[in-house]
Design an enzyme around this catalytic site. Structure first.
Site, PDB file in Angstrom:
ATOM      1  N   ASP A  14       0.819  -1.221   0.000  1.00  0.00           N
ATOM      2  CA  ASP A  14       0.000   0.000   0.000  1.00  0.00           C
ATOM      3  C   ASP A  14       0.849   1.267   0.000  1.00  0.00           C
ATOM      4  O   ASP A  14       0.678   2.150  -0.841  1.00  0.00           O
ATOM      5  CB  ASP A  14      -0.924   0.037   1.230  1.00  0.00           C
ATOM      6  CG  ASP A  14      -1.917  -1.118   1.259  1.00  0.00           C
ATOM      7  OD1 ASP A  14      -2.241  -1.639   0.173  1.00  0.00           O
ATOM      8  OD2 ASP A  14      -2.357  -1.492   2.363  1.00  0.00           O
ATOM      9  N   ARG A  94      -0.104   5.080  17.449  1.00  0.00           N
ATOM     10  CA  ARG A  94      -0.530   6.074  16.455  1.00  0.00           C
ATOM     11  C   ARG A  94      -0.150   7.498  16.797  1.00  0.00           C
ATOM     12  O   ARG A  94       0.380   8.211  15.948  1.00  0.00           O
ATOM     13  CB  ARG A  94      -2.047   5.958  16.192  1.00  0.00           C
ATOM     14  CG  ARG A  94      -2.459   4.614  15.572  1.00  0.00           C
ATOM     15  CD  ARG A  94      -1.520   4.192  14.509  1.00  0.00           C
ATOM     16  NE  ARG A  94      -1.885   2.946  13.853  1.00  0.00           N
ATOM     17  CZ  ARG A  94      -1.017   2.031  13.459  1.00  0.00           C
ATOM     18  NH1 ARG A  94       0.269   2.192  13.710  1.00  0.00           N
ATOM     19  NH2 ARG A  94      -1.405   0.954  12.817  1.00  0.00           N
ATOM     20  N   ASP A 123      -7.550   3.823  13.005  1.00  0.00           N
ATOM     21  CA  ASP A 123      -6.220   4.402  12.858  1.00  0.00           C
ATOM     22  C   ASP A 123      -6.202   5.717  12.084  1.00  0.00           C
ATOM     23  O   ASP A 123      -5.483   6.641  12.436  1.00  0.00           O
ATOM     24  CB  ASP A 123      -5.274   3.383  12.217  1.00  0.00           C
ATOM     25  CG  ASP A 123      -4.897   2.284  13.200  1.00  0.00           C
ATOM     26  OD1 ASP A 123      -4.896   2.566  14.417  1.00  0.00           O
ATOM     27  OD2 ASP A 123      -4.617   1.163  12.768  1.00  0.00           O
ATOM     28  N   SER A 174      -4.772  -8.888   7.989  1.00  0.00           N
ATOM     29  CA  SER A 174      -4.125  -7.594   8.145  1.00  0.00           C
ATOM     30  C   SER A 174      -3.532  -7.561   9.548  1.00  0.00           C
ATOM     31  O   SER A 174      -4.233  -7.808  10.531  1.00  0.00           O
ATOM     32  CB  SER A 174      -5.158  -6.484   7.973  1.00  0.00           C
ATOM     33  OG  SER A 174      -4.717  -5.324   8.649  1.00  0.00           O
TER      34      SER A 174
HETATM   35  N1  ARG Z   1      -8.453  -2.866  16.339  1.00  0.00           N
HETATM   36  C1  ARG Z   1      -7.194  -2.345  16.771  1.00  0.00           C
HETATM   37  C2  ARG Z   1      -7.306  -0.880  17.077  1.00  0.00           C
HETATM   38  O1  ARG Z   1      -8.156  -0.212  16.550  1.00  0.00           O
HETATM   39  C3  ARG Z   1      -6.083  -2.633  15.805  1.00  0.00           C
HETATM   40  C4  ARG Z   1      -6.219  -1.961  14.468  1.00  0.00           C
HETATM   41  C5  ARG Z   1      -5.203  -2.373  13.453  1.00  0.00           C
HETATM   42  N2  ARG Z   1      -5.309  -3.777  13.181  1.00  0.00           N
HETATM   43  C6  ARG Z   1      -4.799  -4.436  12.146  1.00  0.00           C
HETATM   44  N3  ARG Z   1      -4.952  -5.705  12.131  1.00  0.00           N
HETATM   45  N4  ARG Z   1      -4.181  -3.849  11.166  1.00  0.00           N
HETATM   46  O2  ARG Z   1      -6.537  -0.376  17.840  1.00  0.00           O
END
Ligand code: ARG
Length: 413
Positions: A14, A94, A123, A174
């Site tokens: 990506d 983040r 995110d 993912s």
């Molecule tokens: N659900 C988690 C959060 O919002 C992780 C998000 C990212 N997950 C991922 N498999 N890319 O903090």
């Protein structure tokens, strides 16, 4: 000269496509920023790939210590566990990434930052809100939210523009990884009835593969921060890595959760957070002996869940966080001592605790010899404590000709 944009670059498909796409779409020079927060990678080859695709500069930052000191430990001290199970690995990283993006943008005089989040998750919110808070003048570009390419389209785009496709084997899942945990979603996990396939786990063994002998670990805390394992002082990142290995080897730290996303969706996510699970348990046990009842109850009922929610919801740089963080910092003043845990198959048990500042008093608690508790004082205490109930029964029940004898609230005997 073209304006610059700082792209949070993971080296994956990506963001690799994004380097080229952003340049063509917006006429911006792309600076790739890759951040090491404890996801083992070949950072130099990721950097080279960014340059090869056309980034004007590619920077790698080791932010592991920043991550632990400024994000992980404060969240641990707060007892921040979203919906009672998720130690927030992804969510905590983040705001740090946003901070580093903005810092790099200011260094390069860039006018924008970019990230590879889709328009469906938490995110994107965490990034965008954090960037806005840290530098309201910066524009945020999220190619994945704007282009309408699916994975096949991206591969085709990469082929057309000579973009090297990362050699990682294609996964139906993912994942997001840092020191504090792995997050895995997608594929068969989207069916909440399906048991997660064993292949998704990388940090934890199946409980049936755990050693038969339990392993005891002593975790020492200073003011709510872990500082040593089994008497050996360790740096934050090292301590977490060590514990991830130890506890992961016992299959501890697997979390299967359907969670409430900020954007209104319920989503199924699997987490691996061996150190996170053990440290939260240990930290809570230490607060159990070093914090007074009312303070501990208030923190657990009000501060911890609120803190977890704001982290999850991308409000790291909010005023609410500042106020809660002050409470948390004050609350950790006496949270120093050692917790002994017993690791066995998929289970972490606190089996011992000690602290120079412990409020636990054996002479108060004992039923044996040396009892210092004033039993006679209990009589007066109970008399006053029960007075409202007694008065009510006398006036509102007996006084009205009703028997106060009852099995419970609203039930007649
Ligand atoms: N659900 C988690 C959060 O919002 C992780 C998000 C990212 N997950 C991922 N498999 N890319 O903090």
């Amino acid at each position: 000269m073209a304006h610059k944009v700082i792209l949070a670059y993971s080296g994956g498909l990506d963001t690799s496509v994004a380097i080229k796409w952003i340049h063509d779409e917006f006429g911006l020079d792309v600076v790739a920023l890759t951040i090491n927060i404890g996801n083992e990678r070949d950072f130099e080859s990721i950097r080279q790939r960014a340059l090869k695709i056309g980034a004007v500069d590619a920077v790698v930052v080791d932010a592991r210590k920043l991550f632990v000191d400024h994000f992980v430990w404060p969240a641990l001290q707060a007892g921040a566990i979203y919906e009672g199970v998720y130690p927030l690995a992804t969510a905590l990283a983040r705001p740090l990434i946003a901070y580093l993006l903005v810092k790099e943008a200011e260094k390069h005089g860039a006018t924008a930052v970019a990230h590879g989040c889709t328009g469906k998750g938490n995110d994107q919110v965490r990034f965008d809100v954090s960037v806005q808070a840290l530098n309201p003048r910066l524009r945020v570009i999220a190619p994945m939210r704007e282009w309408s390419m699916n994975r096949e389209d991206e591969i085709e785009y990469a082929g057309k523009h000579d973009i090297p496709i990362p050699a990682t084997k294609e996964s139906p899942f993912s994942t997001d990884v840092n020191l504090w945990g792995r997050s895995i979603e997608g594929g068969v996990l989207e069916d909440p009835w399906q048991e997660p396939p064993e292949e998704i786990y990388e940090w934890t063994v199946h409980p049936s593969k755990a050693p038969t002998d339990p392993r005891y670990v002593e975790i020492e805390f200073e003011k709510g921060r872990p500082v040593a394992l089994d008497g050996q002082r360790l740096d934050g990142p090292e301590l977490i890595e060590r514990l991830n290995e130890l506890a992961g080897g016992y299959g501890i730290g697997r979390i299967d959760h359907v969670e409430n996303r900020l954007v209104g969706i319920k989503s199924r996510e699997i987490y691996e957070a061996p150190a996170g699970v053990v440290l939260h348990q240990a930290h809570q046990a230490l607060e159990g002996i070093t914090m007074t009842r009312d303070a501990a109850h208030f923190k657990a009922a009000n501060v911890a869940p609120e803190y977890a929610k704001l982290v999850y919801n991308g409000l790291w740089f909010s005023e609410l966080h500042k106020f809660l963080a002050a409470f948390v910092a004050a609350s950790q003043e006496c949270v120093s001592g050692t917790i002994r845990v017993r690791l066995s198959a998929a289970s972490c048990q606190v089996v011992g605790r000690r602290s120079d500042l412990s409020l636990y008093s054996e002479s108060q608690a004992t039923y044996g010899r040396g009892d210092q508790f004033d039993h006679t004082a209990a009589v007066g205490f109970i008399k006053l404590y029960g007075l409202p109930l007694k008065t009510q029964s006398e006036v509102q029940m007996l006084g009205q000709g009703v028997s106060p004898l009852r099995l419970g609230p609203g039930e007649d005997a």
